[in-house]
Write a protein that holds these residues in place. Structure first.
Motif, mmCIF file in Angstrom:
data_model
loop_
_atom_site.group_PDB
_atom_site.id
_atom_site.type_symbol
_atom_site.label_atom_id
_atom_site.label_comp_id
_atom_site.label_asym_id
_atom_site.label_seq_id
_atom_site.Cartn_x
_atom_site.Cartn_y
_atom_site.Cartn_z
ATOM 1 N N CYS A 131 0.852 -1.170 0.000
ATOM 2 C CA CYS A 131 0.000 0.000 0.000
ATOM 3 C C CYS A 131 0.901 1.236 0.000
ATOM 4 O O CYS A 131 1.788 1.356 0.856
ATOM 5 C CB CYS A 131 -0.902 -0.014 1.233
ATOM 6 N N PHE A 132 0.693 2.131 -0.979
ATOM 7 C CA PHE A 132 1.474 3.362 -1.047
ATOM 8 C C PHE A 132 0.739 4.390 -1.887
ATOM 9 O O PHE A 132 -0.176 4.061 -2.640
ATOM 10 C CB PHE A 132 2.887 3.117 -1.587
ATOM 11 N N LEU A 133 1.132 5.653 -1.751
ATOM 12 C CA LEU A 133 0.475 6.743 -2.463
ATOM 13 C C LEU A 133 1.115 6.962 -3.831
ATOM 14 O O LEU A 133 2.327 6.867 -3.983
ATOM 15 C CB LEU A 133 0.575 8.037 -1.648
ATOM 16 N N LEU A 134 0.263 7.290 -4.812
ATOM 17 C CA LEU A 134 0.731 7.599 -6.164
ATOM 18 C C LEU A 134 0.352 9.031 -6.514
ATOM 19 O O LEU A 134 -0.597 9.587 -5.964
ATOM 20 C CB LEU A 134 0.078 6.665 -7.181
ATOM 21 N N GLN A 135 1.094 9.599 -7.439
ATOM 22 C CA GLN A 135 0.744 10.894 -8.006
ATOM 23 C C GLN A 135 0.969 10.827 -9.512
ATOM 24 O O GLN A 135 1.715 9.976 -9.987
ATOM 25 C CB GLN A 135 1.584 12.011 -7.391
ATOM 26 N N LYS A 136 0.301 11.714 -10.253
ATOM 27 C CA LYS A 136 0.530 11.770 -11.693
ATOM 28 C C LYS A 136 1.967 12.200 -11.924
ATOM 29 O O LYS A 136 2.486 13.060 -11.224
ATOM 30 C CB LYS A 136 -0.433 12.743 -12.357
ATOM 31 N N ILE A 150 5.481 3.630 2.637
ATOM 32 C CA ILE A 150 5.147 2.407 1.903
ATOM 33 C C ILE A 150 4.885 1.341 2.960
ATOM 34 O O ILE A 150 5.700 1.150 3.865
ATOM 35 C CB ILE A 150 6.291 1.972 0.967
ATOM 36 N N TYR A 151 3.743 0.683 2.818
ATOM 37 C CA TYR A 151 3.380 -0.350 3.771
ATOM 38 C C TYR A 151 3.372 -1.698 3.077
ATOM 39 O O TYR A 151 2.923 -1.827 1.947
ATOM 40 C CB TYR A 151 1.983 -0.080 4.369
ATOM 41 N N LYS A 152 3.862 -2.700 3.801
ATOM 42 C CA LYS A 152 3.823 -4.077 3.304
ATOM 43 C C LYS A 152 3.066 -4.911 4.323
ATOM 44 O O LYS A 152 3.094 -4.638 5.522
ATOM 45 C CB LYS A 152 5.236 -4.614 3.081
ATOM 46 N N ARG A 153 2.384 -5.924 3.815
ATOM 47 C CA ARG A 153 1.595 -6.777 4.704
ATOM 48 C C ARG A 153 2.384 -8.042 4.992
ATOM 49 O O ARG A 153 2.791 -8.758 4.079
ATOM 50 C CB ARG A 153 0.271 -7.129 4.054
ATOM 51 N N THR A 196 7.793 0.345 5.638
ATOM 52 C CA THR A 196 9.175 0.055 5.286
ATOM 53 C C THR A 196 9.769 1.286 4.611
ATOM 54 O O THR A 196 9.112 1.933 3.806
ATOM 55 C CB THR A 196 9.316 -1.178 4.375
ATOM 56 N N ASP A 197 10.980 1.617 4.983
ATOM 57 C CA ASP A 197 11.656 2.736 4.331
ATOM 58 C C ASP A 197 12.990 2.282 3.737
ATOM 59 O O ASP A 197 13.807 3.090 3.324
ATOM 60 C CB ASP A 197 11.862 3.910 5.295
ATOM 61 N N LEU A 234 12.266 -3.505 0.594
ATOM 62 C CA LEU A 234 11.147 -3.458 -0.337
ATOM 63 C C LEU A 234 11.402 -4.341 -1.566
ATOM 64 O O LEU A 234 10.523 -5.094 -1.989
ATOM 65 C CB LEU A 234 10.868 -2.017 -0.767
ATOM 66 N N CYS A 235 12.609 -4.270 -2.113
ATOM 67 C CA CYS A 235 12.940 -5.116 -3.274
ATOM 68 C C CYS A 235 12.872 -6.594 -2.917
ATOM 69 O O CYS A 235 12.326 -7.400 -3.683
ATOM 70 C CB CYS A 235 14.329 -4.775 -3.815
#
Length: 176
Positions: free
Chosen positions: A7-12, A26-29, A37-38, A43-44
Motif C-alpha cells: 500500500c502506497f500513495l501515487l501521483q501523476k 510504503i506499507y507491506k503486509r 518500510t523505508d 522493499l525489493c
C-alpha cells in the motif's frame, strides 16, 4: 495504490503515468499486519520474494542485483553526507564551476536506475578517493590504442564505426 500486500500513495507523473509520491510511506503486509518500510533493499526483497518462483529468486542475477543495491545504498549515503558540506563552497573560477558541476552530476548519476551508482569491488576508501563528489585529486594516465587492436562485437559499435568511416570519407579526414 493498494494490492493485497503493498500500500502506497501515487501521483501523476511527467515521465510515467503515475509514480510513487516521494517521502510518503510504503506499507507491506506480513502476517496480517501492515508494516511501514523505508528500506529500498527490504522493499525489493519483499516484492521479488512474492513475484518470483523460489528457483528464480535463488538465481545468481537476483543475488547480484540485491548485493549491488546494498552497495549502492551504502555508497549513496557516503556521497550524500559528503555533499552536505561539499555543495556549500562558492566557485570562484570557471574550473571551480566545472568541478562543482561534476560533483553534483556524480551524486545524481542515474536516479531511475537503483544500482547504477554502485561501484562493485570498491572499498569505502576507494569510493571516497575516486568519486567526483569527494573532490579528491586524481592523476590521469593517457594510453593510445590502435583502432585495429580494439575488439568490437556490438552491432551499435559496428554501426557507429561505419558512420564515422563515412564521415571521414566525405570530408577526406584521416582516421589516424
Amino acid at each position: 495504490m493498494y494490492t493485497d500486500e503493498l500500500c502506497f500513495l501515487l501521483q501523476k507523473g511527467c515521465r510515467q503515468g503515475y509514480q510513487w509520491l516521494p517521502q510518503s510511506p510504503i506499507y507491506k503486509r506480513e502476517k496480517n499486519q501492515w508494516l511501514a518500510t523505508d528500506s529500498p533493499l527490504d522493499l525489493c526483497q519483499f516484492v521479488l520474494r512474492r513475484t518470483l518462483s523460489e528457483e528464480a529468486y535463488s538465481h545468481t542475477g537476483v543475488r547480484d542485483f540485491l548485493a549491488g543495491l546494498e552497495v549502492s545504498i551504502e555508497q549513496l549515503n557516503l556521497s550524500i553526507a559528503k555533499m552536505k558540506e561539499g555543495l556549500s563552497f562558492i566557485p570562484q573560477t570557471a574550473y571551480d564551476w566545472y568541478v562543482k558541476g561534476e560533483m553534483i552530476a556524480s551524486l545524481r548519476d542515474r536516479p531511475f536506475h537503483p544500482t547504477s551508482k554502485a561501484k562493485i569491488g570498491f572499498t569505502r576508501q576507494d569510493y571516497q578517493e575516486y568519486m567526483a563528489e569527494f573532490g579528491q585529486k586524481t592523476s590521469l594516465n593517457w594510453v593510445a590504442i590502435a583502432n585495429h587492436s580494439v575488439v568490437k562485437g556490438c552491432l551499435m559499435i559496428k554501426l557507429r564505426h561505419w558512420m564515422y568511416s563515412m564521415i571521414f570519407k566525405k570530408y577526406r579526414l584521416s582516421e589516424n
